[in-house]
Design an enzyme around this catalytic site. Structure first.
Site, short mmCIF file in Angstrom:
data_model
loop_
_atom_site.label_atom_id
_atom_site.label_comp_id
_atom_site.label_asym_id
_atom_site.label_seq_id
_atom_site.Cartn_x
_atom_site.Cartn_y
_atom_site.Cartn_z
N ARG A 266 -12.22 2.64 8.08
CA ARG A 266 -11.99 1.52 8.67
C ARG A 266 -13.04 0.73 9.15
NH1 ARG A 266 -6.61 2.54 9.13
NH2 ARG A 266 -5.31 1.63 10.77
N LYS B 54 0.86 -1.38 0.04
CA LYS B 54 0.08 0.02 -0.19
C LYS B 54 0.84 1.26 0.07
CE LYS B 54 -2.86 0.06 3.26
NZ LYS B 54 -3.69 0.57 4.29
N ARG C 112 12.20 -6.60 12.47
CA ARG C 112 11.28 -6.11 13.60
C ARG C 112 10.37 -7.22 14.29
NH1 ARG C 112 6.74 -1.98 10.54
NH2 ARG C 112 5.63 -3.13 11.90
N ARG D 94 -1.51 -10.12 12.82
CA ARG D 94 -2.23 -8.94 12.33
C ARG D 94 -2.87 -9.04 10.96
NH1 ARG D 94 3.85 -7.32 11.60
NH2 ARG D 94 3.47 -5.95 10.19
N ARG E 71 11.13 -9.21 5.62
CA ARG E 71 11.49 -7.67 5.66
C ARG E 71 12.65 -7.51 6.72
NH1 ARG E 71 6.27 -3.69 6.53
NH2 ARG E 71 6.45 -4.57 8.52
#
Ligand code: ADP
Ligand code: ZN
Length: 221
Positions: A91, A16, A163, A174, A130
């Site tokens: 949302r 995104k 992370r 998530r 990542r």
């Protein structure tokens, strides 16, 4: 040639941020990210920021009326030759309904809603791959860039790390949260004929090209 106002929906890892950046620089979209706007308000410690802070720190949604006011204010300032790209809003269904009403009130067409679709397996692969640079903030990916934890950042020499919320278990959490939150919205926009799904597992260039085409095309619905 008319452009469409856009809403971008997609799970974490859908790209995104990258695609919003492209639409902003290459197609002149005004990027409205409620997350960014709220962070600015918190940093400024203005009225909105003070009210939003506790919710954000707890990882909860900020109350609808605060976010709706924030978006309404931006929408009312839009020129007729400006196009917006909403990111992080709506949302909730309450927010989606409020947005439709705001737009009606200012005589603006309803936006096209782009659903960036990525399979769960690909989200886990992308996010768990990542790697972050603590020095300059660049984000790399093991699969794409061949750089792993402990390697040095090609741009600043910083030592890359992962992370803690990019571990597979946390990613799945998530993803579940995203799916629960987005399912109703996707259905809402599908019913209203505003939804377009883009296969975000394609390469970045292919996705960008599709987005550009959708953004420029005449009425789709
Ligand atoms: P994230 O991907 O971590 O959710 P965002 O930058 O989109 O990041 O949002 C950060 C925080 O800002 C959210 O956790 C929430 O508290 C608040 N927020 C952003 N957009 C909205 C919204 N549309 N409605 C309610 N709260 C929002
Ligand atoms: Zn770096």
């Amino acid at each position: 040639m008319a452009q469409h106002d856009l809403i971008l929906l997609g799970p974490p890892g859908a790209g995104k941020g990258t695609h919003a950046e492209y639409l902003k620089t290459d197609m002149n979209y005004m990027h409205l990210s409620t997350g960014d706007l709220l962070r600015v308000a918190v940093a400024a410690q203005n009225n909105l920021g003070k009210q939003a802070q506790t919710y954000m720190e707890a990882g909860e949604l900020v109350p609808d009326d605060l976010v709706i006011d924030l978006v309404a204010e931006r929408m009312e300032q839009l020129g007729s030759d400006e196009y917006y790209l909403l990111d992080g809003f709506p949302r909730t269904i309450v927010q989606a309904e409020a947005l439709a009403e705001i737009l009606e009130g200012i005589g603006r067409e309803q936006p096209l809603v782009i659903n960036l679709a990525v399979s769960d397996a690909e989200v886990v692969r992308r996010l768990s791959g990542r790697r972050m640079c603590p020095g300059c903030g660049t984000i790399y990916n093991v699969h794409r860039d061949g750089l792993d934890i402990g390697d040095n950042c090609p741009q600043c020499g910083g030592e890359l790390y992962q992370r803690s919320d990019d571990q597979p278990e946390a990613i799945r959490n998530r993803l579940e949260v995203y799916k629960q939150d987005s399912a109703l919205l996707i259905e809402y926009y599908r019913q209203r004929g505003q939804l377009v799904t883009v296969d975000a597992e394609q390469g970045q260039e292919e996705v960008s090209a599709e987005l550009a085409q959708l953004a420029r095309r005449g009425r789709l619905y």
